[in-house]
Design an enzyme around this catalytic site. Structure first.
Site, PDB file in Angstrom:
ATOM      1  N   LYS A 126      34.226  35.330  31.741  1.00  7.34           N
ATOM      2  CA  LYS A 126      34.786  35.322  32.981  1.00  7.34           C
ATOM      3  C   LYS A 126      34.851  36.905  33.523  1.00  7.34           C
ATOM      4  O   LYS A 126      34.714  37.772  32.782  1.00  7.34           O
ATOM      5  CB  LYS A 126      36.492  35.095  32.636  1.00  7.34           C
ATOM      6  N   HIS A 129      38.027  41.953  35.904  1.00  3.52           N
ATOM      7  CA  HIS A 129      38.418  42.138  37.209  1.00  3.52           C
ATOM      8  C   HIS A 129      39.698  43.286  37.403  1.00  3.52           C
ATOM      9  O   HIS A 129      40.082  43.777  36.387  1.00  3.52           O
ATOM     10  CB  HIS A 129      38.894  41.019  38.014  1.00  3.52           C
ATOM     11  N   HIS A 132      42.560  42.967  35.019  1.00  2.70           N
ATOM     12  CA  HIS A 132      42.657  43.803  33.775  1.00  2.70           C
ATOM     13  C   HIS A 132      42.694  45.209  33.568  1.00  2.70           C
ATOM     14  O   HIS A 132      42.861  45.750  32.673  1.00  2.70           O
ATOM     15  CB  HIS A 132      41.071  43.174  32.993  1.00  2.70           C
TER      16      HIS A 132
HETATM   17  N1  ARG Z   1      42.998  36.739  27.452  1.00  2.00           N
HETATM   18  C1  ARG Z   1      44.235  36.758  28.264  1.00  2.00           C
HETATM   19  C2  ARG Z   1      44.124  36.677  29.612  1.00  2.00           C
HETATM   20  O1  ARG Z   1      43.056  37.517  29.940  1.00  2.00           O
HETATM   21  C3  ARG Z   1      45.278  37.933  27.659  1.00  2.00           C
HETATM   22  C4  ARG Z   1      45.416  37.878  26.183  1.00  2.00           C
HETATM   23  C5  ARG Z   1      46.718  38.595  26.205  1.00  2.00           C
HETATM   24  N2  ARG Z   1      47.159  38.822  24.732  1.00  2.00           N
HETATM   25  C6  ARG Z   1      47.546  37.987  23.764  1.00  2.00           C
HETATM   26  N3  ARG Z   1      47.980  38.293  22.749  1.00  2.00           N
HETATM   27  N4  ARG Z   1      48.130  36.747  24.122  1.00  2.00           N
HETATM   28  O2  ARG Z   1      45.106  36.374  30.273  1.00  2.00           O
END
Ligand code: ARG
Length: 568
Positions: A126, A129, A132
């Site tokens: 993905k 962007h 992040h």
């Molecule tokens: N991968 C998730 C996203 O991009 C964020 C992860 C956040 N960390 C967690 N431990 N849930 O939305």
């Protein structure tokens, strides 16, 4: 360095027969410098002393004014206004800065305690962007703040590398994909397959079933599916790493969601043992209504686990592996409910360390055209932002004929510094609209302004020639008593406490604001006063202060994850 509040508190406590800790908590720092460096309100003492507060202020003033710590002590109405010795404070901070160098404003209050900071955590295949960017940059600074305070830190990137979407991706790749395209531009290519899958699945429901079967094969470790998934992950990570390299960011662990796929049964068992799991239409849920947290879905009706289940497994793993003092998650505020739910579940499982798990939320980034949407192609890739920032900086460097021996290096340091700095200059919880103009604005309270101030201080030190090598804290401090010098000294003196506050509140912007203040105070000092003067004592005293300020700015920027250029 001298803890003025404590020293003053002890003095007043002695004079007024009070408890020093209590006095300390009452001492204020007046916002108007004319009211002194510290002030003590005497209202509360009136009852005990059976006297009017102004009288009490006067009596205490008489008792403590002689102390060499003070320049003067003035009772003003109910307040005791204290002006500390400028020379002593200047000596204190200069000696500390020149002695501790890159360790100035650091401390060891965290020694022996381990803090996990989880940040960035993008999703495989993905786009990485600008959304992040916030987690990445804020998290990196929080890590650096804790590191500066002597905590034993662990940086974790909880990659989104698991879930039913990988079944779809594998099916799509097999149907429409080819290896060369993926290798050339992994994320955009994989994303296009994924989008195509959704379009095709509208007319062909069998595709969804095929994707579910494929994910099941992946979960049970079938070699072909596993290999494809691994390849998608590796290729994505290569792209992420390019961005991390540009930002100067590293991680100690990339244990993402997939890492916990074999650690899920234990969570389900424990939930069952505690009687927390309920069945609902074939799925398993935890009812959190009584805590106003809704219902958490733990397994789907086909038995597959979810994002939240993996977070619970990850937290237990982290406690057992790292025995953390604090476990920090830098994740967007859209996930507030998600974190509140699983923190509660961990607490209900009987883990007392649930209270040490901290969600550090931040506001939403939107585009001027509206919110980002991967599916509709409204995405700003982080890499493009960084590339453009560097490119634009290079143009400015050439146009302004900036003093540098390495344009590429300076453009990278300043361009990327600008992006990071603007990200950290406002309170993290605020939503904001991403605007190119603002990121690349090099005037005002920006990263380039602070970096330029640093380069200016470095340039003064270069111009000092042989004198630079003779800089020491053993100077005549009566030569740097001006308002401009003292304002700068006070800010430098406050910096270690600012670092502690920024870390405690997981709020790097507190430090960013302070560095801007230091840069502005330095520039005022630089403009108001000639530094390389003929009077030898005055020159050496001023150089010592310049060297201290330069060091403070370098250290402060480093804690934000920004480099301080020597020339610019
Ligand atoms: N991968 C998730 C996203 O991009 C964020 C992860 C956040 N960390 C967690 N431990 N849930 O939305």
């Amino acid at each position: 360095m001298i803890d003025y509040k404590m020293k003053i508190a002890e003095l007043i406590a002695g004079a007024a027969d009070m408890d020093a800790a209590e006095v300390c908590s009452m001492i204020e720092v007046p916002s108007d410098e004319k009211m002194g460096d510290f002030a003590f309100p005497c209202f509360k003492l009136a009852k005990v002393f059976r006297k009017a507060p102004p009288l009490i202020a006067q009596e205490i003033a008489e008792k403590i004014a002689d102390n060499e710590m003070f320049e003067k002590v003035e009772p003003v109405n109910a307040y005791l206004n204290m002006f500390v010795s400028r020379e002593e404070m200047t000596r204190d901070v200069v000696a500390e800065a020149l002695d501790r160098k890159e360790m100035f404003a650091h401390s060891d209050i965290g020694s022996g305690k381990r803090v996990i900071v989880e940040y960035s955590s993008p999703n495989i295949a993905k786009p990485f962007h600008i959304g992040h960017l916030r987690s990445t940059v804020i998290g990196n600074s929080i890590y650096k703040l804790y590191d500066a305070l002597g905590y034993d830190t662990v940086r974790i990137n909880h990659l989104g590398d698991y879930g039913t979407q990988f079944g779809k991706m594998i099916v799509a790749y097999r149907k429409w994909g080819n290896e060369e395209d993926v290798k050339r531009d992994p994320i955009k290519t994989l994303l296009s397959y994924y989008t195509k899958f959704h379009v095709e699945a509208e007319n062909d429901p069998d595709l969804d079933q095929e994707a579910r079967n494929t994910f099941t094969r992946l979960e049970s470790g079938e070699p072909e599916e596993k290999a494809l998934w691994q390849w998608f992950r590796d290729e994505s990570l290569k792209e992420f790493t390019e961005v991390y390299d540009m930002l100067g960011i590293e991680f100690d662990s990339y244990a993402g969601e997939s890492f916990y796929s074999d650690k899920m049964q234990r969570v389900l068992d424990e939930l069952n043992e505690k009687g927390l799991l309920e069945e609902s239409q074939g799925a398993n849920v935890v009812d959190l209504e009584e805590y106003d947290l809704g219902t958490a879905l733990i397994t789907k009706s086909d038995g597959s686990t979810l994002y939240i289940t993996r977070d619970i497994a990850a937290a237990i793993y982290r406690k057992e592996t790292y025995d953390f003092f604090k476990n920090i998650y830098v994740v967007a505020s859209q996930q507030n409910l998600h974190f509140a739910q699983w923190f509660k579940i961990v607490e209900l499982l009987g883990y007392d360390w649930a209270k040490d798990c901290i969600h550090v939320p931040f506001g939403l980034v939107s585009l001027e055209e509206g919110t980002m949407s991967t599916r509709e192609g409204r995405v700003v890739f982080l890499k493009d932002v960084l590339d453009q920032a560097v490119e634009k900086t290079r143009e400015i460097i050439i146009e302004k004929n900036v003093n540098t021996d390495n344009i590429d290096e300076t453009a990278a340091i300043v361009g990327i510094g600008a992006v990071i700095f603007q990200e950290l200059s406002n309170g993290r919880i605020k939503d904001y609209v991403f605007k190119w103009d603002r990121v690349l604005n090099f005037d005002g309270e920006t990263g380039p302004y602070v970096q330029y101030t640093h380069a200016r201080a470095a340039s003064v030190l270069r111009k000092a020639g042989d004198d630079a090598a003779k800089i020491s804290a053993d100077v005549d401090y009566s030569k740097i008593r001006s308002e401009a010098a003292y304002s700068l000294v006070k800010l430098l003196h406050a910096m270690p406490d600012v670092v502690i506050e920024a870390a405690n509140r997981c709020e790097p912007s507190i430090l960013t604001r302070h560095i801007i203040d230091i840069a502005q105070a330095f520039n005022k000092f630089y403009h108001d006063e000639q530094i390389l003067v003929d009077d030898e004592d005055e020159k050496m005293a001023k150089l010592a202060l310049v060297a201290s300020a330069r060091q403070a700015i370098e250290n402060g920027l480093a804690m934000l994850g920004i480099k301080a250029p020597e020339r610019m």
